[in-house]
Motif scaffolding. Structure first.
Motif, PDB file in Angstrom:
ATOM      1  N   GLY A  82       0.945  -1.169   0.534  1.00  0.00           N
ATOM      2  CA  GLY A  82      -0.339  -0.243   0.053  1.00  0.00           C
ATOM      3  C   GLY A  82       0.647   1.469  -0.051  1.00  0.00           C
ATOM      4  N   ARG A  83       0.872   2.255  -0.532  1.00  0.00           N
ATOM      5  CA  ARG A  83       1.056   3.383  -0.707  1.00  0.00           C
ATOM      6  C   ARG A  83      -0.187   4.649  -0.717  1.00  0.00           C
ATOM      7  N   ALA A  96       1.900  -2.803   5.587  1.00  0.00           N
ATOM      8  CA  ALA A  96       1.637  -3.394   6.816  1.00  0.00           C
ATOM      9  C   ALA A  96       0.275  -3.872   5.912  1.00  0.00           C
ATOM     10  N   GLU A  97       0.341  -3.537   4.915  1.00  0.00           N
ATOM     11  CA  GLU A  97      -0.662  -3.634   3.695  1.00  0.00           C
ATOM     12  C   GLU A  97      -0.351  -4.241   2.016  1.00  0.00           C
ATOM     13  N   SER A  98      -0.788  -5.175   1.816  1.00  0.00           N
ATOM     14  CA  SER A  98      -0.170  -5.434   0.579  1.00  0.00           C
ATOM     15  C   SER A  98      -0.813  -7.299  -0.056  1.00  0.00           C
ATOM     16  N   VAL A  99      -0.700  -6.474  -1.170  1.00  0.00           N
ATOM     17  CA  VAL A  99      -1.877  -7.789  -2.536  1.00  0.00           C
ATOM     18  C   VAL A  99       0.038  -8.582  -3.018  1.00  0.00           C
ATOM     19  N   PRO A 316      -0.665  -2.072 -11.391  1.00  0.00           N
ATOM     20  CA  PRO A 316      -0.560  -2.810 -10.472  1.00  0.00           C
ATOM     21  C   PRO A 316      -0.178  -2.151  -9.402  1.00  0.00           C
ATOM     22  N   THR A 317      -1.417  -1.895  -8.747  1.00  0.00           N
ATOM     23  CA  THR A 317      -1.174  -1.431  -7.196  1.00  0.00           C
ATOM     24  C   THR A 317      -2.184  -1.892  -6.720  1.00  0.00           C
ATOM     25  N   VAL A 318      -1.965  -1.729  -4.593  1.00  0.00           N
ATOM     26  CA  VAL A 318      -3.449  -2.039  -3.866  1.00  0.00           C
ATOM     27  C   VAL A 318      -4.431  -1.391  -3.536  1.00  0.00           C
TER      28      VAL A 318
END
Length: 324
Positions: A82-83, A96-99, A316-318
């Motif tokens: 995440g960003r 802490a946030e990813s895919v 290609p992003t969260v």
């Protein structure tokens, strides 16, 4: 003795063009760019005439295509974090946030990306990567990839000869009835959107100077004339705006009648409201007037939403994965 020859690259180019033509609606038109300086085709969207399936008319919507052919696609899974909004903040990954995304990796020349930058964001340029082994076509909007991915992650990418792109494998042409065609239509509408975003912002700014409700009706009639309200969109905000504009138009027409009768114009909000018979009536007047401002706030905000969210939907992003 040597005779004329055909190269494998020429054959692959022809095969890739044939594959794209087979997967796009047959009533859409692919205008070939000759000579080719980075853009291969302009695709023009046509719509079936209502009640006449044998004829089609242009929608006035186009997108540009750079076509590439491959035989051995490099597909792999990548973890994306995440960003924050890269338009307003530094690109600090949030671990802490990813895919995990499945992507097609493809290397592209930087001079082509420089050409896309020169064309501007109102001119959508899509990269079509044709997997000739599996008869698949992957796509990504280069304008958006440059600003939302490359520049935040590699600010000096323009000093390189080439860069590697990661195209989500969900961005695929799957046939003439595919839902992903609506994604292409969203890109094709971009020049219309940008023109109207500027119009909405101008109108919102001018509300503070307008005196007569008749001018508001003129603004609204112009806005409701645009055709992109009339066709369902994968962008939900576009679908809800026609009913909002219709409701507010009824309010404006009601207040214009009051203006003609009581001489209370749109710019006289702080004047005497002697015509009000009760506090409830005066509150109702101010509520209706506030609805006018709310509508134009929503219209003007469409450009902000498009810039911050819509342009990232198919990257290609969260955020893009959450929006799917």
């Amino acid at each position: 003795m040597k005779a004329k020859r055909r190269s494998e690259n020429q054959i692959m180019e022809e095969d890739s063009e044939a594959l794209v033509r087979r997967l796009l609606p047959r009533h859409w038109v692919m205008h070939e760019y000759k000579p080719d300086y980075g853009i291969d085709f302009v695709v023009e969207v046509f719509d079936e005439l209502e009640g006449d399936a044998a004829n089609f008319e242009t929608a006035g919507e186009i997108f540009y295509v750079q076509l590439k052919a491959i035989k051995s696609p490099e597909i792999s899974e990548v973890e994306k974090y995440g960003r924050s909004n890269v338009e307003k903040y530094e690109n600090y990954p949030d671990t802490a946030e990813s895919v995990v995304l499945e992507v097609l990796k493809f290397r592209i020349d930087v001079p082509l990306l420089n050409t896309v930058l020169l064309m501007g964001n109102a001119t959508p340029v899509l990269l079509f990567v044709c997997d000739l082994t599996n008869d698949k076509v992957y796509f990504v909007c280069l304008n958006d990839y440059i600003e939302k991915i490359l520049y935040p992650e590699k600010p000096n990418f323009r000093s390189q000869q080439s860069v590697q792109l990661e195209i989500p494998t969900s961005n695929i042409l799957a046939g003439r009835d595919s839902e992903n065609l609506e994604i292409l239509r969203l890109f094709a509408k971009r020049s219309k959107f940008y023109a109207e975003f500027a119009k909405f912002s101008y109108q919102r700014h001018e509300l503070q100077y307008i005196q007569a409700y008749s001018i508001l009706l003129r603004f609204l009639d112009i806005n409701m004339m645009y055709d992109f309200w009339k066709k369902p969109s994968i962008w939900p905000a576009i679908n809800r705006m026609p009913s909002r504009m219709k409701a507010v138009k009824e309010i404006i027409e009601e207040l214009k009648d009051l203006e003609d009768k009581e001489k209370i114009g749109f710019g006289n909000v702080f004047g005497e409201l002697d015509w009000c018979s009760s506090e409830e009536e005066s509150l109702s007047y101010f509520y209706k007037r506030n609805e006018i401002f709310r509508l134009w706030d929503e219209l003007a905000n469409l450009g902000n939403v498009h810039e911050e969210i819509v342009r990232e939907w198919f990257l290609p992003t969260v955020l893009a994965e959450m929006c799917r």
